[in-house]
Design an enzyme around this catalytic site. Structure first.
Site, mmCIF file in Angstrom:
data_model
loop_
_atom_site.group_PDB
_atom_site.id
_atom_site.type_symbol
_atom_site.label_atom_id
_atom_site.label_comp_id
_atom_site.label_asym_id
_atom_site.label_seq_id
_atom_site.Cartn_x
_atom_site.Cartn_y
_atom_site.Cartn_z
ATOM 1 N N ASP A 18 0.838 -1.189 0.000
ATOM 2 C CA ASP A 18 0.000 0.000 0.000
ATOM 3 C C ASP A 18 0.885 1.256 0.000
ATOM 4 O OD1 ASP A 18 0.926 0.293 2.615
ATOM 5 O OD2 ASP A 18 -0.948 -0.345 3.533
ATOM 6 N N ALA A 19 0.296 2.398 0.225
ATOM 7 C CA ALA A 19 1.024 3.662 0.174
ATOM 8 C C ALA A 19 2.104 3.782 1.250
ATOM 9 C CB ALA A 19 0.045 4.825 0.301
#
Length: 132
Positions: A18-19
């Protein structure tokens, strides 16, 4: 119960991140599903037959530690409860290279249904694998 039934090593893919550069929580579910399906297939090629197949009734995941990249995750399944029409499978996700690092644990409840959506008895292969 609680005897290990099956283990599978899965390499974390870049797309699983994810980020924040750790494995997205939804990817954990995919890892658990892959281990479960491969375990079923190891029991019988016809694990999801024309007459009946398992459905996921519930899942519990306790996220203990983020998984980074690169990493190989070992998913281990074990039987927690064996019912007439359902089985509760526990799961642990650890580092394959450092098994003391626990990423997640929890369980899934699977119920077997026929094509009409009615629950049916567990297949003998699943029952005997969990009862051993």
């Amino acid at each position: 119960m609680s005897r290990d039934l099956f283990s599978l090593d899965i390499e974390v893919r870049w797309r699983d991140l994810d980020a924040f550069n750790h494995v997205n929580n939804a990817s954990y579910l995919g890892y658990i599903e892959e281990a479960r399906v491969r375990w079923f297939k190891s029991l019988s090629e016809n694990w999801a037959g024309e007459s009946a197949a398992p459905i996921l009734a519930a899942i519990n995941v306790n996220y203990r530690r983020p998984i980074g990249w690169p990493e190989t995750v070992r998913i281990t399944l074990f039987a927690e409860r064996l019912g007439n029409k359902s089985v509760t499978l526990g799961h642990r996700l650890v580092s394959a290279s450092e098994p003391d690092i626990l990423f997640a644990d929890g369980n899934t409840v699977l119920v077997w249904i026929n094509r009409d959506g009615q629950s049916v008895g567990l297949p003998d292969t699943v029952r005997s694998a969990c009862a051993e």
